[in-house]
Design a protein around this motif. Structure first.
Motif, short mmCIF file in Angstrom:
data_model
loop_
_atom_site.label_atom_id
_atom_site.label_comp_id
_atom_site.label_asym_id
_atom_site.label_seq_id
_atom_site.Cartn_x
_atom_site.Cartn_y
_atom_site.Cartn_z
N GLY A 73 0.82 -1.21 0.00
CA GLY A 73 0.00 0.00 0.00
C GLY A 73 0.85 1.26 0.00
N LEU A 74 1.93 1.24 0.79
CA LEU A 74 2.80 2.42 0.84
C LEU A 74 3.59 2.59 -0.44
N ARG A 75 3.99 1.47 -0.99
CA ARG A 75 4.73 1.52 -2.25
C ARG A 75 3.88 2.18 -3.34
N SER A 76 2.59 1.94 -3.28
CA SER A 76 1.70 2.50 -4.31
C SER A 76 1.61 4.03 -4.19
N LYS A 77 2.07 4.56 -3.06
CA LYS A 77 2.03 6.02 -2.88
C LYS A 77 3.26 6.71 -3.46
N ILE A 78 4.24 5.92 -3.85
CA ILE A 78 5.41 6.51 -4.49
C ILE A 78 4.98 7.04 -5.85
N SER A 79 5.35 8.26 -6.15
CA SER A 79 4.88 8.86 -7.40
C SER A 79 5.43 8.10 -8.60
N LYS A 80 4.71 8.21 -9.73
CA LYS A 80 5.12 7.52 -10.96
C LYS A 80 6.53 7.95 -11.36
N GLU A 81 6.77 9.23 -11.26
CA GLU A 81 8.09 9.76 -11.64
C GLU A 81 9.19 9.13 -10.77
N VAL A 157 19.63 6.92 -4.01
CA VAL A 157 18.21 6.59 -4.23
C VAL A 157 17.34 7.76 -3.77
N MET A 158 17.70 8.34 -2.62
CA MET A 158 16.91 9.46 -2.10
C MET A 158 16.89 10.62 -3.08
N ASP A 159 18.00 10.83 -3.77
CA ASP A 159 18.06 11.93 -4.74
C ASP A 159 17.13 11.72 -5.93
N LEU A 160 16.67 10.48 -6.12
CA LEU A 160 15.80 10.17 -7.26
C LEU A 160 14.33 10.41 -6.94
N LEU A 161 14.03 10.63 -5.67
CA LEU A 161 12.62 10.73 -5.28
C LEU A 161 12.08 12.13 -5.55
N SER A 162 10.86 12.18 -6.03
CA SER A 162 10.21 13.47 -6.27
C SER A 162 9.83 14.10 -4.93
N GLN A 163 9.59 15.39 -4.96
CA GLN A 163 9.15 16.09 -3.75
C GLN A 163 7.86 15.49 -3.22
N GLU A 164 6.98 15.10 -4.16
CA GLU A 164 5.70 14.48 -3.79
C GLU A 164 5.93 13.23 -2.94
N THR A 165 6.87 12.40 -3.40
CA THR A 165 7.15 11.16 -2.69
C THR A 165 7.82 11.46 -1.35
N MET A 166 8.72 12.42 -1.33
CA MET A 166 9.37 12.80 -0.07
C MET A 166 8.31 13.25 0.94
N ASP A 167 7.32 14.00 0.47
CA ASP A 167 6.25 14.46 1.36
C ASP A 167 5.48 13.28 1.93
#
Ligand SMILES: [Zn+2]
Length: 195
Positions: A73-81, A157-167
């Motif tokens: 469920g949490l993985r599905s919250k990671i943005s597509k980007e 890996v953290m540098d690859l995450l969008s702001q949306e996903t970080m939020d």
């Protein structure tokens, strides 16, 4: 045919994947608090540690277990980007040939854990790392898991995450830190990434 792949090897959960807070098995999901040791669902364990002298001694930055339904469920919250970036990173950075040698040929947990999954670095060379296991009941499943990711690779890996996903991750962290007090101290440093 393929019975080995369909019935992965299961071993006793080693000490490194027990709860350092209690010295015993993780027994409930940090997110939904579901009982884990009854074996009804698979679950993942994630720890961030600072190793000393390999795994012989270490300090724990954070640790938790999460049932697979919550993890999915949490993985599905990671943005597509973010997911595209992560998938590309893993597909180009992981040496799958070397990894397959371990996952198909070894039943020794140390072999799964001694090198960073992504960087060609030994546990003896890393200052901080995250370790992952997949378990069911009181057994750990060998295959894709367990593995170790060095702090250096985790930063990439953290540098690859969008702001949306970080939020999303930060919201989750806040939620978990508001949860059972036993977790609060251990969660101050993380979780940084849930895989
Ligand atoms: Zn759960």
């Amino acid at each position: 045919m393929n019975s080995e792949n369909q019935n992965p090897q299961q071993v006793d959960i080693p000490k490194i994947f027990k709860c350092d807070l209690t010295g015993d098995h993780f027994d409930h999901c940090i997110h939904c608090e579901r009982e884990l040791l009854d074996g009804s669902v698979p679950y993942v364990i994630e720890k961030a540690i600072k190793p000393y002298n390999g795994y012989k001694a270490y300090s724990t930055i954070f640790e938790y277990a999460m049932c697979m339904p919550c993890a999915v469920g949490l993985r599905s919250k990671i943005s597509k980007e973010s997911m595209e970036n992560i998938n590309h990173y893993f597909s180009t950075q992981i040496n799958f040939v070397e990894r397959a040698k371990v996952t198909f040929e070894s039943e020794n947990v140390d072999d799964y854990m001694k090198q960073c999954l992504i960087k060609n670095r030994s546990i003896d060379e890393v200052n901080e790392c995250q370790i992952y296991a997949q378990c069911q009941g009181d057994k750990m499943t060998l295959g894709e898991f367990p593995y170790m990711v060095s702090g250096q690779a985790m930063d990439e890996v953290m540098d690859l995450l969008s702001q949306e996903t970080m939020d999303e991750f930060n919201d989750l962290k806040d939620e978990l830190i508001d949860g059972p007090s036993e977790f609060q101290d251990l969660l101050q440093g993380g979780p940084r990434v849930l895989i």
